[in-house]
Design an enzyme around this catalytic site. Structure first.
Site, PDB file in Angstrom:
ATOM      1  N   LEU A   7       0.788  -0.894  -0.388  1.00 34.65           N
ATOM      2  CA  LEU A   7       0.131   0.396   0.055  1.00 34.65           C
ATOM      3  C   LEU A   7       0.573   1.089  -0.294  1.00 34.65           C
ATOM      4  O   LEU A   7       1.884   1.546   1.172  1.00 34.65           O
ATOM      5  CB  LEU A   7      -0.917  -0.267   0.852  1.00 34.65           C
ATOM      6  N   GLY A  30      -0.465   8.411  -0.931  1.00 35.04           N
ATOM      7  CA  GLY A  30      -0.552   9.878  -1.525  1.00 35.04           C
ATOM      8  C   GLY A  30       0.624   9.361  -2.502  1.00 35.04           C
ATOM      9  O   GLY A  30       1.607  10.157  -3.403  1.00 35.04           O
ATOM     10  N   TYR A  51       6.879  21.839   8.153  1.00 34.04           N
ATOM     11  CA  TYR A  51       7.800  20.669   7.774  1.00 34.04           C
ATOM     12  C   TYR A  51       8.557  20.369   8.438  1.00 34.04           C
ATOM     13  O   TYR A  51       8.982  19.079   8.823  1.00 34.04           O
ATOM     14  CB  TYR A  51       7.442  21.363   6.714  1.00 34.04           C
ATOM     15  N   GLY A  67       4.423  13.048  -7.777  1.00 33.35           N
ATOM     16  CA  GLY A  67       5.558  13.062  -7.526  1.00 33.35           C
ATOM     17  C   GLY A  67       5.825  11.538  -7.166  1.00 33.35           C
ATOM     18  O   GLY A  67       6.262  10.496  -8.031  1.00 33.35           O
ATOM     19  N   ILE A  68       6.012  11.879  -5.609  1.00 36.65           N
ATOM     20  CA  ILE A  68       7.453  10.071  -5.174  1.00 36.65           C
ATOM     21  C   ILE A  68       6.588   9.200  -5.121  1.00 36.65           C
ATOM     22  O   ILE A  68       6.749   7.579  -5.788  1.00 36.65           O
ATOM     23  CB  ILE A  68       7.878  10.726  -3.583  1.00 36.65           C
ATOM     24  N   GLY A  69       4.883   9.283  -4.861  1.00 37.73           N
ATOM     25  CA  GLY A  69       4.382   8.139  -4.503  1.00 37.73           C
ATOM     26  C   GLY A  69       4.378   7.277  -6.248  1.00 37.73           C
ATOM     27  O   GLY A  69       4.012   6.256  -5.866  1.00 37.73           O
ATOM     28  N   SER A  85      12.882  13.263   5.295  1.00 38.68           N
ATOM     29  CA  SER A  85      13.564  13.688   4.524  1.00 38.68           C
ATOM     30  C   SER A  85      14.578  14.428   5.705  1.00 38.68           C
ATOM     31  O   SER A  85      14.467  14.421   6.848  1.00 38.68           O
ATOM     32  CB  SER A  85      12.196  15.728   4.740  1.00 38.68           C
TER      33      SER A  85
END
Length: 291
Positions: free
Chosen positions: A16, A19, A158, A23-25, A145
């Site tokens: 699973l 997002g 963030y 992008g990254i997902g 990150s």
């Protein structure tokens, strides 16, 4: 203590990804699907997502699912489905970004970022952990990150969300290891996605702080940004068992930034940004990066 189970090259997993729309997902979904895994690509609204067409054209085992990681009911609804009990790998990728000095950032935005970037993964982890623990295997990959390793100016929302994600991941890794469940962190640097490029949040234009402007400058050079496919490749290495590290920095400059912060004392790191003169700041940053 038993060894944590890792998937090997020939193991096909049910995975699973949160997002996953872009992008990254999206890249993670495609690289895992093309590697033969069964991937559930989740996002707030699956309508119009091109992953379904790509999967059909290439014969990939990719399905779409609605999931809002901010919402308890949405998470509960998805994980209540019988098919979700057999999820082998959870990849917490959904995230949002804001860029402001602490004084400029609203509490509402800070709470929203924390809800998506920290509580979202926690909701999903708590949903999969019982079944993984009971069967004695499983893998959770949290996309963090380098901002979870070093506090960076203008990331007052963030940065704390990623620091919190790193902490809960390390705690879960310790707790779940005796049950054969592995937890891993992936730590990209500036990545060439819409979130950090085309849709990069703007700091307050009337701010008294230089930090927001400087962060925009650091993000402006897309040629030096890490491709999302590189992050996806790092995820595939973890899923396949080729990489068994707990933390994996990813990107052209990720390890350099982490090493720079590690060798600098707190006073030096804080002092780098204590000037309102951009030229002096750039000189300090250049010297620090050169070691």
């Amino acid at each position: 203590m038993p060894l944590v189970h890792v998937l090997m090259e020939n193991d096909m997993a049910r995975i699973l990804v949160t997002g996953a729309r872009r992008g990254i997902g999206r890249e993670i979904t495609l690289i895992l699907g093309r590697a033969g895994h069964e991937v559930i690509a989740s996002m707030r609204d699956p309508s119009g997502c091109d992953l379904a067409n790509i999967a059909a054209q290439e014969g990939l085992a990719i399905s779409l699912a609605a999931l809002d990681v901010d919402d308890d009911a949405s998470v509960a609804a998805l994980f209540a489905k019988p098919s979700m009990v057999s999820v082998d790998v959870l990849i917490n990728n959904a995230g949002i970004l804001s860029m402001n000095a602490l004084e400029d950032e609203s509490l509402a935005t800070m709470q929203a970022v924390m809800n998506t970037n920290f509580f979202g993964p926690v909701r999903c982890m708590k949903a999969v952990i019982p079944a993984m623990r009971e069967r004695g295997s499983g893998l959770i990959i949290n996309i963090s990150s380098i901002s979870g390793r070093m506090a960076i100016f203008a990331q007052s929302a963030y940065g704390p969300s990623k620091f919190a994600l790193e902490a809960v991941s390390e705690i879960a890794a310790q707790e779940l290891a005796p049950f054969g469940v592995r937890v891993a962190l992936v730590e990209p640097d500036i990545t060439a996605t819409d979130m950090t490029m085309a849709d990069l949040p703007q700091p307050r234009a009337d701010s008294d702080y230089a930090s927001g402007r400087r962060m925009l400058a650091l993000n402006a050079d897309s040629d030096k940004a890490t491709p999302p496919a590189m992050v996806a490749g790092a995820v595939l290495d973890i899923v396949s068992g080729r990489n068994t590290a707990f933390r994996t920095p990813v990107g052209y400059n990720a390890q350099m930034f982490i090493d720079m912060r590690a060798r600098m004392g707190d006073a030096a790191w804080i002092g780098m940004n204590d000037t309102l003169d951009d030229g002096e700041f750039v000189a300090r940053m250049t010297a620090a990066m050169q070691g």
